[in-house]
Design an enzyme around this catalytic site. Structure first.
Site, PDB file in Angstrom:
ATOM      1  N   HIS A 189      -5.960  -0.976   7.880  1.00 21.45           N
ATOM      2  CA  HIS A 189      -4.649  -0.369   7.644  1.00 21.45           C
ATOM      3  C   HIS A 189      -4.458   0.930   8.415  1.00 21.45           C
ATOM      4  O   HIS A 189      -3.340   1.404   8.561  1.00 21.45           O
ATOM      5  CB  HIS A 189      -4.410  -0.155   6.145  1.00 21.45           C
ATOM      6  CG  HIS A 189      -5.157   1.001   5.544  1.00 21.45           C
ATOM      7  ND1 HIS A 189      -6.345   0.849   4.874  1.00 21.45           N
ATOM      8  CD2 HIS A 189      -4.875   2.319   5.486  1.00 21.45           C
ATOM      9  CE1 HIS A 189      -6.758   2.027   4.433  1.00 21.45           C
ATOM     10  NE2 HIS A 189      -5.876   2.944   4.791  1.00 21.45           N
ATOM     11  N   ASP A 222      -9.882  -5.432   4.995  1.00 20.34           N
ATOM     12  CA  ASP A 222      -9.449  -4.097   5.429  1.00 20.34           C
ATOM     13  C   ASP A 222     -10.474  -3.413   6.326  1.00 20.34           C
ATOM     14  O   ASP A 222     -10.756  -2.221   6.199  1.00 20.34           O
ATOM     15  CB  ASP A 222      -9.137  -3.208   4.220  1.00 20.34           C
ATOM     16  CG  ASP A 222      -8.321  -1.980   4.622  1.00 20.34           C
ATOM     17  OD1 ASP A 222      -7.644  -2.034   5.657  1.00 20.34           O
ATOM     18  OD2 ASP A 222      -8.374  -0.962   3.897  1.00 20.34           O
ATOM     19  N   SER A 303      -8.955   7.574   4.859  1.00 20.45           N
ATOM     20  CA  SER A 303      -9.196   6.146   5.082  1.00 20.45           C
ATOM     21  C   SER A 303     -10.000   5.904   6.352  1.00 20.45           C
ATOM     22  O   SER A 303      -9.682   6.419   7.416  1.00 20.45           O
ATOM     23  CB  SER A 303      -7.865   5.397   5.200  1.00 20.45           C
ATOM     24  OG  SER A 303      -7.293   5.180   3.954  1.00 20.45           O
TER      25      SER A 303
END
Length: 451
Positions: A189, A222, A303
């Site tokens: 992402h 992911d 992230s």
């Protein structure tokens, strides 16, 4: 939900606000428009309004707009309050609090004066002033082994900030160096907005900047790998064994939250095998991960950064956070808060996917070939079995309820999906059913279709 087709809608809908909060992380919207039009501020990515969106720790668009205007970090501006707008009871309460503060200040000042007087009397007229003391010599000793300080010194040079731009979106996240020839591991992402003609810039700890390209990505787990070329003296991380991680173990999280490059936070492992659903909106493919839960502070921009044990080994990839709605934002907006609930992808799963991507440019998804849903009594109910699939060959039938995979308790459909995806194709696992029957299933593998 179809176990091997995560985008298929099913009974596993995001809980409504009236229901108790789940461990699902919520996802901030990624990036801002490049157009010059003024846009309405987006709701907080972790507010109740965003509970139906993606679940990633991503830099919020409102922050990017501030940064573009020369205000990278919001400054609180307080305006004069109108007495008529303040409830009478609150105004009275404010006076009481102010009075208490003044009282404390006066008492503190009096005590300080008295203390100074007595010290002067007892020292025979002499005084001590810390400002007149020499500056201590610089510490040359190394940080104690196993301390957060030593882990930060060892791992920080391997952490990378990734600045990403697409045709209509932009954002930033983190990653970490896998190899001296430029491979970097991060979240899907973080980089997916650059998948179709966008750009990625890697910023290293020493300030070096380099363009990066996507090698491959897997939306279902992911995970993504990017590569830089021509950068010397790269410092790869050391990968640990996430299967050996214990609840209560101390960990350190690295990344670039809110573009604060080189941020280090610490905490513990709060839980293991936590099923977390992320993505699944705006055309994205759903991620269901069997996550490591931690209370180390993880915020938008973390992230893709590493979660590290005190031996300096990476045990997970910072990926998502859960944050309840806060009404403390300015202008009536809700505000994202760190609730001490963060989630990381176990590195053992990420290692396998990264190796496949580097070798072939693609990832393989582990599956059983069955549609599953939450069972009313707990567990994952088999709704439909594909003919010739691993589930079919193992003897699973519609109506069966899976309550365990090996020794791992399965509470719902997401738990089953996450547990299957954590394992590798051709692994043999034991399914325990609600009627106490057991079946051995040889897990299958299929190429991940990337949107």
């Amino acid at each position: 939900m179809t176990e091997n087709d995560p985008s298929t809608p099913d009974g596993n809908e995001v809980p409504k606000e009236s229901q108790p909060a789940q461990e699902d992380a919520t996802t901030p919207p990624r990036g801002t428009s490049f157009s010059g039009e003024q846009q309405e501020p987006a709701p907080s990515p972790w507010s109740a309004q965003a509970q139906q969106h993606q679940a990633y720790a991503w830099t919020s668009p409102s922050h990017q707009q501030q940064h573009a205007q020369g205000q990278p970090y919001g400054t609180a501006a307080f305006t004069a309050q109108q007495p008529a707008a303040i409830p009478q009871q609150r105004r009275g309460s404010g006076k009481l609090v102010a009075g208490v503060a003044v009282l404390a200040l006066l008492v503190g000042g009096g005590a300080g004066a008295a203390g100074g007087y007595f010290a002067s009397q007892n020292s025979g007229g002499g005084s001590y002033n810390a400002l007149n003391q020499p500056v201590p010599s610089q510490q040359t000793s190394h940080a104690p082994a196993g301390s957060v300080e030593s882990v930060a010194q060892r791992v920080s040079p391997s952490v990378v900030e990734l600045v990403v731009a697409g045709q209509q979106e932009q954002g930033e996240g983190s990653g970490f160096v896998l190899s001296t020839d430029g491979y970097i591991l991060t979240n899907n992402h973080v980089v997916q907005v650059a998948a179709n003609g966008g750009s990625i810039q890697a910023v290293f700890a020493d300030g070096t900047k380099a363009d990066a390209s996507i090698v491959g990505r897997d939306p279902t787990t992911d995970i993504a790998v990017v590569k830089v070329n021509g950068v010397k003296n790269l410092s790869p991380v050391t990968l640990g064994n996430s299967d050996a991680t214990k609840v209560g173990e101390s960990v350190v999280a690295f990344g670039s939250p809110f573009e604060l490059t080189g941020t280090v936070t610490s905490g513990i492992v709060s839980a293991l095998h936590r099923p977390v659903r992320a993505g699944g909106s705006s055309g994205d493919q759903t991620t269901v991960m069997s996550a490591i839960q931690t209370d180390a502070a993880i915020n938008p921009g973390n992230s893709g950064g590493p979660l590290v044990n005190l031996s300096g080994q990476v045990i997970g990839i910072d990926s998502a956070i859960y944050s309840p709605q806060s009404s403390g934002g300015f202008g009536g907006q809700s505000e994202a808060t760190n609730a001490g609930i963060g989630f990381a992808i176990p590195i053992n799963q990420a290692r396998r996917t990264a190796q496949e991507i580097i070798s072939t440019g693609k990832a393989t998804q582990t599956y059983i070939g069955a549609t599953v849903s939450d069972a009313r009594s707990g567990g994952a109910q088999i709704v439909q079995v594909q003919q010739g699939s691993p589930a079919d060959k193992a003897g699973l039938k519609a109506g069966d309820v899976v309550t365990k995979i090996d020794n791992l308790v399965i509470n719902d459909a997401d738990g089953l999906i996450a547990a299957v995806r954590t394992r590798a194709p051709n692994d043999k696992v034991t399914f325990t059913l609600s009627d106490n029957r057991t079946l051995q299933v040889t897990l299958g593998g299929q190429p991940v279709q990337v949107n």
